[in-house]
Every structure is written in structure tokens, then in C-alpha cells.
Design an enzyme around this catalytic site. Sequence first.
Site, PDB file in Angstrom:
ATOM      1  CB  CYS A   1      31.911  27.327  82.615  1.00  0.00           C
ATOM      2  SG  CYS A   1      32.486  25.825  81.829  1.00  0.00           S
TER       3      CYS A   1
ATOM      4  CG  HIS B   1      40.585  23.169  80.746  1.00  0.00           C
ATOM      5  ND1 HIS B   1      40.179  23.294  82.058  1.00  0.00           N
ATOM      6  CD2 HIS B   1      39.431  23.159  80.021  1.00  0.00           C
ATOM      7  CE1 HIS B   1      38.859  23.314  82.121  1.00  0.00           C
ATOM      8  NE2 HIS B   1      38.382  23.239  80.887  1.00  0.00           N
TER       9      HIS B   1
ATOM     10  CG  HIS C   1      37.085  21.516  76.564  1.00  0.00           C
ATOM     11  ND1 HIS C   1      36.706  20.417  77.275  1.00  0.00           N
ATOM     12  CD2 HIS C   1      36.993  22.560  77.429  1.00  0.00           C
ATOM     13  CE1 HIS C   1      36.388  20.770  78.514  1.00  0.00           C
ATOM     14  NE2 HIS C   1      36.542  22.065  78.625  1.00  0.00           N
TER      15      HIS C   1
ATOM     16  CG  HIS D   1      35.157  26.756  78.711  1.00  0.00           C
ATOM     17  ND1 HIS D   1      36.527  26.865  78.594  1.00  0.00           N
ATOM     18  CD2 HIS D   1      34.938  25.560  79.337  1.00  0.00           C
ATOM     19  CE1 HIS D   1      37.101  25.799  79.120  1.00  0.00           C
ATOM     20  NE2 HIS D   1      36.167  24.989  79.569  1.00  0.00           N
TER      21      HIS D   1
ATOM     22  CD  GLU E   1      43.859  41.483  57.381  1.00  0.00           C
ATOM     23  OE1 GLU E   1      45.015  41.934  57.439  1.00  0.00           O
ATOM     24  OE2 GLU E   1      42.859  42.183  57.140  1.00  0.00           O
TER      25      GLU E   1
END
Length: 236
Positions: free
Chosen positions: A96, A194, A116, A114, A138
Site C-alpha cells: 500500500c 477490495h 478491507h 487502508h 449524523e
Amino acid sequence: MASSDSDALVTSSDPLHPANLIPELCRGFYHLGWVTGTGGGISIRQGDKVYIAPSGVQKERIHPTHMFVLPYPQPSPHADRVFLRRPAQNLKESACTPLFWNAFELRDAGSCIHTHSQHAVMATLLWPEKEFRISHQEMIKGVRIGGTGRALSFLDTLVVPIIENTPNEEDLRESMHEAMVKYPDAAGVLVRRHGVYVWGSDWEKAKAQTECLDYLFEVGVKMKLAGLPTILESYP
Ligand SMILES: CSCCC(=O)C(=O)COP(=O)(O)O
Ligand SMILES: [Zn+2]
């Protein structure tokens, strides 16, 4: 740099040091279902240093000594990646890394997460176009314009761009970059089938924002499955 010098970059008794925080946060994210099966994670940038976890390891079991430290900015965008510290073990930095870098460079982010999360994945399946949209919730107020600007209002519609997945994580760099340029107000980028990338000006804001977005993906998915509109024209 000698290994004892470079170990000093990840050795601290301060629980808020990024090398201590990343393992702790990943353990929490694991229990939310955000970083199971080794995928996903968090990177923290503090001033001129970026802290990155290893790739393909159980993210809930990482240790400060497993951490990579990179200079920010990198000396050249065209040359091989430069490190201030690599772990002694035979580990590779997270795939990443170029995606985290998009958040640092394009949004001046201090942290990028990141996940999943299945809520994010389901949102990309139930919103087959290029955007996830929801209004009048909200938790929209917990999301910042561009991820690092002022907070949205209850009356703002949340828009998160969706990009298509690629077989290799690092190949998402360009389409994530394009989406961030096209959607300067978006606080994150969804990746179809993903997960999601979310950033903030520091790790606390990135975490809180990821929690709000994940909640909005979950509630949006449930509303859609219940046949409820996720965008209201007027309220009340
Ligand atoms: C089952 S994980 C597949 C690769 C992926 O999506 C990912 O986020 C990998 O991250 P890593 O930090 O392990 O390189
Ligand atoms: Zn991933």
C-alpha cells in the site's frame, strides 16, 4: 545507517510513537474486520518521516521492530524507494506504500488507513457506478472536506469515488491519484471488491474519519438492501 542507529528510529517508551502506535492500532483494526487475512493497514507520517508496516504479515501481530521508516519527501520520485530503516527480518514494506504516498503528497495527510472492511466492499457492489453517495446522516458530520479540511454538515451529501481493483495493490496508485484530483472534497477512495483508503491530518483524525465512513457504508448498504432511499431531496 548502522542497525543500532536505525533501531533507535523505532525504539521508544512513548506509546504514542508511530512505531508503537501502528501495531496497537492494527490490533484494534483487526477486531473490526478491517485488516484480517494480512491485508490493509495504517501508515503514519510525522514531519519528515513515514512509518510503514510490513507486507503480507498478520497485521494484528506486528511489532515495532518490524517497522519500515522512510524519508519524506523521497529524494526522487523516479529513483528506487529510499529507506531510513528496514527491519532485520526478511520483510518487504506494505504494498500500500504508493497509495499511502498519494494521501501524503496530494492532501498533506499525516496518516492514511487502508481497510478491507466488508461494509466498504458491499458499498462498492451496491453502488455500481463511480461514486458512493449518502445524505442526511449524523455521522456525515465526522467527515472532513478532502479528509483534512473543515467538517461536513448534516445537510451535505457525502460522496466517495469508487475506482476499479487491479490484481496488484501498487497498480492502484494512478487511478487513486486520478480520483483524488477529480474529487478534491473526498475524504477517501473506495476500491471495488477490495476496500477503502481514508486519510486525515493526523492518525486520530484518520481513524475517526475511517470509523465514520465505515459506519456510513454499513448503514448505506443496509438502507439499500431494505429498499430505502440513501439520498433525500429534503428534510424533515
Ligand atoms: C489478502 S491481502 C491482499 C493484498 C492487499 O489487498 C493488501 O492490502 C496488502 O497489504 P500489505 O500491507 O500486506 O502489503
Ligand atoms: Zn488491500
